[in-house]
Design a protein around this motif. Structure first.
Motif, PDB file in Angstrom:
ATOM      1  N   VAL A  89     -68.956   1.912  50.708  1.00 54.59           N
ATOM      2  CA  VAL A  89     -68.141   1.714  49.507  1.00 54.59           C
ATOM      3  C   VAL A  89     -66.806   1.081  49.868  1.00 54.59           C
ATOM      4  CG1 VAL A  89     -66.870   2.925  47.696  1.00 54.59           C
ATOM      5  CG2 VAL A  89     -69.253   3.491  48.128  1.00 54.59           C
ATOM      6  N   SER A  90     -66.175   1.542  50.933  1.00 56.97           N
ATOM      7  CA  SER A  90     -64.886   0.971  51.353  1.00 56.97           C
ATOM      8  C   SER A  90     -65.038  -0.502  51.717  1.00 56.97           C
ATOM      9  CB  SER A  90     -64.328   1.759  52.543  1.00 56.97           C
ATOM     10  OG  SER A  90     -64.158   3.117  52.206  1.00 56.97           O
ATOM     11  N   VAL A  91     -66.113  -0.836  52.425  1.00 59.58           N
ATOM     12  CA  VAL A  91     -66.323  -2.233  52.827  1.00 59.58           C
ATOM     13  C   VAL A  91     -66.611  -3.099  51.609  1.00 59.58           C
ATOM     14  CG1 VAL A  91     -67.836  -3.770  54.139  1.00 59.58           C
ATOM     15  CG2 VAL A  91     -67.072  -1.622  55.138  1.00 59.58           C
ATOM     16  N   MET A  92     -67.415  -2.606  50.662  1.00 57.30           N
ATOM     17  CA  MET A  92     -67.732  -3.384  49.462  1.00 57.30           C
ATOM     18  C   MET A  92     -66.467  -3.664  48.639  1.00 57.30           C
ATOM     19  SD  MET A  92     -70.907  -4.157  49.564  1.00 57.30           S
ATOM     20  CE  MET A  92     -70.669  -4.272  51.340  1.00 57.30           C
TER      21      MET A  92
ATOM     22  N   LEU B 269     -61.243 -13.125  59.735  1.00 61.20           N
ATOM     23  CA  LEU B 269     -60.878 -11.981  60.579  1.00 61.20           C
ATOM     24  C   LEU B 269     -59.492 -11.446  60.262  1.00 61.20           C
ATOM     25  CD1 LEU B 269     -62.311 -13.163  64.029  1.00 61.20           C
ATOM     26  CD2 LEU B 269     -63.317 -11.530  62.426  1.00 61.20           C
ATOM     27  N   TYR B 270     -58.514 -12.355  60.125  1.00 61.34           N
ATOM     28  CA  TYR B 270     -57.135 -11.904  59.987  1.00 61.34           C
ATOM     29  C   TYR B 270     -56.707 -11.764  58.532  1.00 61.34           C
ATOM     30  CZ  TYR B 270     -57.031 -13.061  64.934  1.00 61.34           C
ATOM     31  OH  TYR B 270     -57.299 -13.108  66.277  1.00 61.34           O
TER      32      TYR B 270
ATOM     33  N   PHE C 256     -62.860  -7.829  60.399  1.00 64.27           N
ATOM     34  CA  PHE C 256     -62.842  -6.685  61.324  1.00 64.27           C
ATOM     35  C   PHE C 256     -63.428  -5.435  60.667  1.00 64.27           C
ATOM     36  CE2 PHE C 256     -59.460  -9.199  63.452  1.00 64.27           C
ATOM     37  CZ  PHE C 256     -60.006  -9.219  64.726  1.00 64.27           C
ATOM     38  N   LEU C 257     -63.158  -5.249  59.386  1.00 68.17           N
ATOM     39  CA  LEU C 257     -63.699  -4.085  58.686  1.00 68.17           C
ATOM     40  C   LEU C 257     -65.224  -4.148  58.624  1.00 68.17           C
ATOM     41  CD1 LEU C 257     -63.034  -1.514  57.123  1.00 68.17           C
ATOM     42  CD2 LEU C 257     -62.884  -2.890  55.038  1.00 68.17           C
ATOM     43  N   ILE C 258     -65.778  -5.355  58.416  1.00 63.87           N
ATOM     44  CA  ILE C 258     -67.234  -5.502  58.377  1.00 63.87           C
ATOM     45  C   ILE C 258     -67.829  -5.239  59.761  1.00 63.87           C
ATOM     46  CG2 ILE C 258     -69.103  -7.151  58.019  1.00 63.87           C
ATOM     47  CD1 ILE C 258     -67.402  -8.470  55.877  1.00 63.87           C
TER      48      ILE C 258
ATOM     49  N   LEU D  46     -70.462   1.305  62.986  1.00 65.18           N
ATOM     50  CA  LEU D  46     -70.562   2.660  62.455  1.00 65.18           C
ATOM     51  C   LEU D  46     -71.925   2.916  61.833  1.00 65.18           C
ATOM     52  CD1 LEU D  46     -69.248   5.376  61.765  1.00 65.18           C
ATOM     53  CD2 LEU D  46     -68.352   4.334  59.677  1.00 65.18           C
ATOM     54  N   GLN D  47     -72.427   1.942  61.062  1.00 68.45           N
ATOM     55  CA  GLN D  47     -73.727   2.125  60.419  1.00 68.45           C
ATOM     56  C   GLN D  47     -74.852   2.180  61.453  1.00 68.45           C
ATOM     57  OE1 GLN D  47     -74.134   2.875  57.291  1.00 68.45           O
ATOM     58  NE2 GLN D  47     -71.945   2.642  56.855  1.00 68.45           N
TER      59      GLN D  47
END
Length: 686
Positions: A131-134, A163-164, A169-171, A177-178
């Motif tokens: 959810v955070s990434v979406m 990236l910046y 970076f979050l993806i 993590l996934q």
């Protein structure tokens, strides 16, 4: 192997702590019922600041929730509001019993429960991360327009923008993590592990991050995390339904085992076995320490560095919060038991003794503290009254510990004096402990009476303290008499009478104090704080400490009085008879300066014969009846008691006679086992 067993034992304790936290939280909110006793106060009582205590933030939240429920459903009929509260109560009760049942599971089943819970937690973490990434991807797409996707920027090597200035970076973090979460879930989930299903699980966890780099409508991206959790959640639900029968069978088998165990060994044996299997004391200690550590971290994080911060006030707050529920009181009881156990070990180390009793000071102290907590309603009091009551209970508990220490040192004093132990350092250690048991209660009484007004609690503490002093003085007096008798060369006939008088004085004082405590408790029950537990404890105290003690004391007195009358009816031996006999008493093997003559013409010390009459009415040598009373109605002689009745009349409270005869290396049982030898000595004397 020992290290492995310790690790497994530690893991078992740790796994049983979380259910206690759930039970504690449910009890703290009153199982969902509205609680009018919740007192919301500022920290002026604790940290002297206007901010709310972080330690009672959850209490404030629970109370606010109840008030919001009332305000929210004010316009709805009362029956609907009651229905909501009833459902909330039933849900809390279900959670309470589920947590309690989980706590009592065996280690193997407990591991299965934790594997299932970890699987659910992994799904929730995956959903939260997706959810955070979406949200970040949708925000980036809206900011840069919908003409190009993240994948297009990557293929065009426009990496700096992604990236910046974007969620690149979050993806990437979410991919890692996934992958980890998918690997953990595939390893621990309890559903059948088919290869196709395992690959679908990994793809399900990774799908939101994969779809996010494509140019898709925002509504699809919003629903991607939900769709990604469908397969894992379906597996978890399948596990519940598939193993439902097994879970019910496990509950039923546990019930059958408990019922069979109770029918064969009793309820107390089952409770003791389960207590040891679950390692309850260690679990309660771990629970209470983690609970306190959590509150300490919250307090230090919220108030450390402030001018009004005080470690003393923080300790007071921790004590108050540490006994606000029944589970918290149990945890505090376990900590107190641990401390009291080592207090007992310390005094045993001083006295150079070992604890041979199954019930150590720690166990008895824990039971006493928990009974005091229930009796005084510790969990239902407000914060200030609870702190005062806790201090008073600690004071009562410490006076009880003094009694336990006396129970350790008293047998040692009797043993040292009766066995002619020449080890001076052991005598000095025992006397030093006795001095502590006298001076400390005196100092405590002086402090309490100079700082507090007269109350029922102060009276109870004073009675317990004075009782300790009296018991120690009685022990020292008897110890001194034994030492004096040990250095006498002549038989001391009044020795037994002196010991009996001193012990009778001590027992009389204890009995009088028991009556005072009963009336003190009755006053508290009627005029101060009643309750079923206090009434039950008063009934137990009245039966065991008043009625049973009075009955036993009267029985001993009547036996002694009867024995004295019997001995006085026997003729006294003259000096010429003793000189002609020139023998020792067949009971104690001491020279006879004076003696009593039985009807069977045997000579014994009057004191020794009287102690023999405590057991039976027959001669120690020939077993003839010592004392015959003419029965006027039947015209026959009634000869005391039969052998069967003699055995039934043996009393446990003949300690003075037993100790005296032990010191002289002669007791009743040894005389009865050596009848032939006694007959030979008597014949030689005649």
């Amino acid at each position: 192997m020992e290290i492995r067993e310790r690790i497994l034992s530690f893991a078992d304790v740790v796994m049983r702590v979380p259910p206690l936290f759930i039970i504690d939280e449910l009890l703290r909110i009153g199982l969902g019922l509205p609680n009018d006793n919740i007192v919301l106060k500022s920290t002026e009582h604790d940290f002297k600041t206007s901010n709310n205590l972080s330690s009672i933030a959850s209490s404030i939240s629970a109370a606010t929730t109840d008030w919001l429920l009332v305000e929210q459903f004010d316009f709805i009929p009362l029956t609907y509001n009651n229905l909501i509260l009833l459902l909330k109560f039933l849900f809390c009760c279900t959670g309470f019993f589920a947590a309690l049942y989980t706590f009592m599971l065996c280690t193997r089943h407990l591991i299965i429960v934790y594997l299932y819970l970890i699987s659910v937690v992994v799904i929730l973490l995956s959903y939260w991360s997706n959810v955070s990434v979406m949200k970040a991807i949708i925000a980036y797409t809206n900011a840069h327009g919908s003409t190009s996707s993240i994948l297009d920027n990557i293929l065009c090597l426009n990496l700096s923008d992604v990236l910046y200035n974007g969620p690149g970076f979050l993806i990437m973090k979410n991919y890692v993590l996934q992958c980890v979460l998918a690997s953990v879930f595939c390893y621990i989930h309890l559903a059948p592990r088919h290869p196709v299903l395992q690959k679908l699980l990994v793809l399900s966890f990774m799908s939101p991050s994969i779809l996010g780099i494509y140019l898709l409508p925002a509504q699809y991206l919003h629903q991607a995390p939900v769709c990604a959790t469908l397969i894992p959640l379906a597996l978890c639900k399948f596990v519940i339904w598939y193993n439902g029968v097994s879970m019910l069978r496990t509950i039923y088998m546990g019930y059958r085992h408990a019922r069979n165990f109770i029918s064969n060994y009793g309820l107390s044996a089952l409770a003791e076995t389960e207590w040891m299997r679950l390692n309850v004391p260690c679990v309660l200690r771990a629970f209470w320490m983690l609970r306190v550590a959590e509150q300490v971290v919250e307090m230090l994080g919220s108030h450390y560095g402030e001018e009004t911060f005080s470690y003393y006030v923080m300790v007071r707050t921790l004590l108050v919060n540490g006994c606000e529920t029944l589970t918290a009181v149990l945890g505090m009881t376990s900590i107190i038991s641990f401390i009291c156990h080592y207090i007992g070990c310390f005094f045993q180390w001083i006295l150079l003794t070992e604890d041979e009793d199954e019930k150590s000071i720690g166990t008895v102290s824990a039971i006493l503290f928990y009974i005091l907590a229930l009796q005084t309603g510790l969990t239902s009091l407000d914060r200030e009254k609870r702190l005062v009551r806790l201090y008073r209970n600690f004071c009562l508990l410490f006076t009880a510990i003094l009694h336990f220490v006396h129970n350790i040192v008293n047998p040692l004093l009797m043993s040292l004096s009766a066995s002619h132990n020449p080890a001076l350092h052991r005598h000095l250690r025992a006397l030093a402990v006795c001095a502590f048991l006298i001076f400390f209660p005196v100092s405590l009484l002086v402090f309490l009476w100079s700082h507090f007004t007269v109350s029922t609690w102060l009276l109870a503490v004073s009675v317990f303290s004075v009782e300790v002093i009296v018991k120690v003085l009685v022990s020292l007096a008897i110890y001194s008499l034994f030492l004096i008798d040990a250095y006498r060369s002549v038989f001391w006939e009044q020795f037994d009478d002196c010991v009996y008088i001193i012990r009778s004085f001590g027992n009389t004082v204890e009995f009088a104090f028991g009556i005072i405590l009963f009336f003190n408790g009755f006053w508290i029950l009627i005029f101060e704080s009643g309750g079923a537990i206090r009434a039950i404890m008063m009934c137990i105290h009245a039966y065991f400490n008043i009625w049973c003690e009075a009955k036993a004391g009267w029985s001993v007195f009547m036996k002694r009085w009867t024995a004295v009358n019997k001995i006085n009816s026997l003729p006294e031996a003259k000096a010429e008879q003793l000189q002609r006999l020139d023998d020792v008493c067949a009971i104690c093997y001491q020279e006879m300066q004076s003696a009593k003559i039985t009807q069977c013409n045997h000579y014994f010390h009057g004191v020794c014969l009287r102690k023999w009459l405590y057991v039976q009415d027959r001669c120690p040598l020939c077993h003839d009846i010592l004392y015959k009373v003419e029965n006027v109605q039947n015209g026959e002689y009634a000869g005391g008691a039969t052998e069967e009745e003699d055995e039934e009349e043996e009393e446990n409270d003949l300690g003075d006679g037993a100790i005296v005869q032990t010191r002289r290396n002669s007791n009743v049982q040894s005389r009865m086992n050596n009848r032939g030898q006694l007959h030979e000595r008597s014949d030689e004397g005649r």
